[in-house]
Enzyme design. Sequence first.
Site, mmCIF file in Angstrom:
data_model
loop_
_atom_site.group_PDB
_atom_site.id
_atom_site.type_symbol
_atom_site.label_atom_id
_atom_site.label_comp_id
_atom_site.label_asym_id
_atom_site.label_seq_id
_atom_site.Cartn_x
_atom_site.Cartn_y
_atom_site.Cartn_z
ATOM 1 N N HIS A 1 0.753 -1.191 -0.384
ATOM 2 C CA HIS A 1 -0.013 0.141 0.000
ATOM 3 C C HIS A 1 0.749 1.336 -0.063
ATOM 4 C CE1 HIS A 1 0.110 1.153 4.414
ATOM 5 N NE2 HIS A 1 0.418 -0.232 4.632
ATOM 6 N N ASP B 1 5.979 2.683 6.745
ATOM 7 C CA ASP B 1 4.764 1.646 6.584
ATOM 8 C C ASP B 1 4.008 2.647 5.738
ATOM 9 O OD1 ASP B 1 2.234 0.549 6.856
ATOM 10 O OD2 ASP B 1 1.891 1.327 8.992
ATOM 11 N N GLU C 1 -5.177 1.717 2.604
ATOM 12 C CA GLU C 1 -5.150 0.672 3.369
ATOM 13 C C GLU C 1 -5.231 1.003 4.851
ATOM 14 O OE1 GLU C 1 -2.846 -2.160 6.215
ATOM 15 O OE2 GLU C 1 -2.641 -0.227 5.815
ATOM 16 N N GLU C 2 -4.894 2.133 5.241
ATOM 17 C CA GLU C 2 -4.565 2.489 6.634
ATOM 18 C C GLU C 2 -6.249 2.913 7.107
ATOM 19 O OE1 GLU C 2 -2.466 2.240 8.432
ATOM 20 O OE2 GLU C 2 -0.555 2.515 7.620
ATOM 21 N N ASP D 1 3.970 -5.652 3.786
ATOM 22 C CA ASP D 1 3.615 -4.968 4.899
ATOM 23 C C ASP D 1 4.522 -5.069 5.827
ATOM 24 O OD1 ASP D 1 2.508 -2.646 5.834
ATOM 25 O OD2 ASP D 1 0.507 -3.352 5.499
ATOM 26 N N HIS E 1 3.950 3.764 13.239
ATOM 27 C CA HIS E 1 3.199 4.721 13.135
ATOM 28 C C HIS E 1 3.532 5.898 14.067
ATOM 29 C CE1 HIS E 1 -0.913 2.701 12.045
ATOM 30 N NE2 HIS E 1 0.176 2.240 10.949
#
Length: 361
Positions: free
Chosen positions: A76, A187, A217-218, A240, A328
């Site tokens: 992604h 990410d 995706e998130e 991922d 994150h």
Amino acid sequence: MTEASDPGSDSDFDFDFDLLCELTEASGVPGYEDQVREVVRRELEAATDRVRTDAMGNVVGTVEGDSDYTVAVAAHMDEIGFMVKHVDDDGFLRLDALGGWDPRVLRAQRVRVHAADGDLTGVIGSVPPHTLSAEDREKDDSVERVFVDLGTTDPEAVADRVSVGDLVTMEQSTVRMGDAVTGKALDDRVCVLAMLETARRLDDPAVTVQFCATTQEEVGLRGATALGGDVDPDLAVALDVTVASDVPDVDDDRQVTRLGEGTAIKLKDSSVITNPKVHRRMRAVAEDEGIAHQFEVLPAGGTDTAGFQNSHGATPVGAISVPTRYLHTVTETANGDDVDATVDLLTAFLDTETGEHDYTL
């Protein structure tokens, strides 16, 4: 290699570090992946037979194989970020989160506000501890309390340039740190890189491979779910990052993976249980090729793997993950050898896919 590497590091990576920097430093929150999509399209056009995009912004680069059997490889493009939901009378911005943020990491971070007439630099403000009341000290951080300071004493100037709906991303460069790379948006841009590197290396495959750079995706695997129906592959492999909490004060059973121990073959996360025959073949390929690997059992978090598994009937799925610390945040950190191992395993897996393996259970 970039000249801006850590002077204390003598590690060499096989992957294109400059491309990783370009990918990670581009902005692209869910639904607005335009900057990174341009990079991905450029790279796929050079490495695949044809490239297309769809109405959700997914990019698909096709390498034609010797058969109609199709393997989808997905990573992604989007990163977590924010959308401006309010500009107050003093010129401060209030935000709505796009993706899952840990509010503890947001204080005093520099951001980019993507206004219509150009980007603005801002900081997420925080109150100095000297002036916090006892009650304030006990309050938990929350995204709802976050505000952006644009450094101006002219609120009208802010209102003239910033509108509700403008996007906000974190400001951070990607650098080498010892044997690792660190920065924002690893990410999942480090896996987009791995996919692009594999597309470059793949030569005359026995099957047709669809390299898919997905969106949103998130916020719920939305791009991959739609694309699973459109591409309808015979086999899907998602890429991922995964949790690597191999840091002080974290028990071994909660670390999930460890940096430097190789690429991670996913067994499960909270969105998917990968096909046993697929992950066993991945393990066999890794062992045959001498590729460092470990296994991933992720208790929480979902990936594009689930988006392909049943969006257009039952599809065998597997996933390869890059162990990453500090997910994150703006200092996500991955080991360079693990990234190389991810590319090596994906390339070897695709090179040995004949379309004749039986993945039914």
